[in-house]
Enzyme design. Structure first.
Site, mmCIF file in Angstrom:
data_model
loop_
_atom_site.group_PDB
_atom_site.id
_atom_site.type_symbol
_atom_site.label_atom_id
_atom_site.label_comp_id
_atom_site.label_asym_id
_atom_site.label_seq_id
_atom_site.Cartn_x
_atom_site.Cartn_y
_atom_site.Cartn_z
ATOM 1 C CG ASP A 1 10.387 37.493 42.298
ATOM 2 O OD1 ASP A 1 9.925 38.289 41.447
ATOM 3 O OD2 ASP A 1 11.177 36.579 42.004
ATOM 4 C CB SER B 1 14.236 35.017 35.311
ATOM 5 O OG SER B 1 14.047 36.422 35.196
ATOM 6 C CG HIS C 1 10.654 36.867 38.138
ATOM 7 N ND1 HIS C 1 11.531 36.969 39.205
ATOM 8 C CD2 HIS C 1 11.411 36.826 37.026
ATOM 9 C CE1 HIS C 1 12.773 36.980 38.748
ATOM 10 N NE2 HIS C 1 12.723 36.906 37.429
#
Length: 359
Positions: A326, A36, A329
């Protein structure tokens, strides 16, 4: 006289090489593999996520961006730096843009297979193998937008993966620090096999990010239970043991890159120290104009981490300067700082500029 003549010839040769390097340039072409931290849509497509009122992408894109961020990722900034178009996910079916390459990264991806996720590095490389084979065939048939063997050889292959393997093992309460450290050689072997496979297919230029300070992620700090022997904090407030695990992974990855430079002929392998870049920003956040370095912008629970699990999350204002988006990240602004530090080459071994791969 002979010495002067030799120096003149050497100067002429150097100028010729410099001229060739500055005129014989290629359009940037990038193939990215990872999780991610560099996923530009793979997770969203694979899981049917289309955003709704999500604050994801509220900066720069001003709409849901399929990224784990309020705006751009490091890879977006790097692409912009070489005037490449932003990479679409390999899985994207609606107007994908593969002009400047393809992104095979998927959120949650690991180096080694795990039961909780179908995507891992070997799968991403297999997807690339298929893309390569089909693209070459379509190119010979005259289909526009496809790449030939020269394109693949001149492309840059980026790898940024390993964080989920380490944090996943750490969150397994039965895993001791020693047990996690003992798993690292298998992760390094997985990355080595991926690079070797890409090399056999035609890859010659590799850009490898190490893993960041996972012990500074608000999510990991919030989920480490009171009394956990691995929960000791360092002077910044990060999990000392998890950061030490990350550092050991990075040490072994660094040695792997050294090994690959020797074993694989006619290759360039750049190792980028993302860990130091990120830890410096977190530990000196005020100097960079950031606030609450260990607190998530999007999350629950409030201070100190705002990263506990819940259904109704809160979101910081767009004018605030958070490092963590979050809890796992980073924000657009933080990623911009990371990319700027990468551009200096002070954290790269060897110190090669990103843009130099195409000139």
């Amino acid at each position: 006289m002979e010495f002067k003549l030799a120096m003149i010839l050497l100067l002429i040769l150097s100028c010729t090489r410099l001229f060739s390097a500055t005129t014989d340039c290629h359009d940037p072409l990038i193939f990215n593999f990872g999780d991610s931290n560099s996923d530009t849509g793979g997770y969203s497509v694979a899981n049917g996520i289309f955003g709704g009122n999500s604050p994801v992408g509220r900066k720069f894109f001003h709409r849901y961006s399929d990224r784990f961020c309020d705006g751009r990722l490091v890879i977006d900034f790097l692409c912009a730096n070489v005037k490449a178009e932003l990479l679409s996910s390999y899985l994207e079916s609606l107007t994908p843009n593969f002009n400047s390459g393809v992104n095979f990264a998927v959120g949650g991806a690991t180096v080694l297979p795990v039961k909780s996720n179908s995507f891992h590095l070997k799968v991403e490389v297999a997807e690339f193998h298929r893309f390569h084979a089909r693209s070459v065939i379509f190119h010979t048939e005259g289909i526009k937008g496809m790449f030939d063997e020269d394109d693949f050889q001149n492309a840059l292959y980026m790898i940024d993966i390993g964080q989920n393997d380490l944090t996943g093992a750490f969150l397994n309460s039965s895993s001791s620090k020693l047990e996690i450290l003992q798993q690292i050689p298998d992760l390094i072997t997985g990355i080595k096999e991926a690079v070797e496979t890409l090399y056999k297919i035609g890859g010659r230029k590799f850009w490898v990010h190490n893993t960041g300070p996972a012990g500074c992620l608000p999510n990991m700090l919030a989920r480490t239970k009171v009394g956990d022997p691995r929960g000791e904090r360092d002077g910044v407030g990060c999990l000392k043991s998890l950061n030490e695990i990350s550092q050991e992974f990075n040490t072994q990855l660094y040695h792997l890159c050294e090994e690959l430079r020797t074993e694989l002929k006619n290759t360039v392998v750049v190792y980028v120290d993302i860990y130091t870049i990120k830890y410096d920003l977190i530990s000196n956040s005020a100097l960079y104009g950031f606030e609450n370095p260990l607190m998530a912008c999007v999350g629950c629970g409030g201070p100190p981490y705002n990263a506990v699990m819940c259904e109704q999350t809160t979101v910081c204002g767009e004018d605030t300067n958070y490092i963590s988006w979050d809890g796992v990240h980073y924000t657009d602004r933080a990623n911009g700082v990371f990319a700027a530090r990468i551009a200096t080459t002070n954290y790269s071994t060897p110190p090669i500029k990103f843009e130099s791969f195409w000139c």
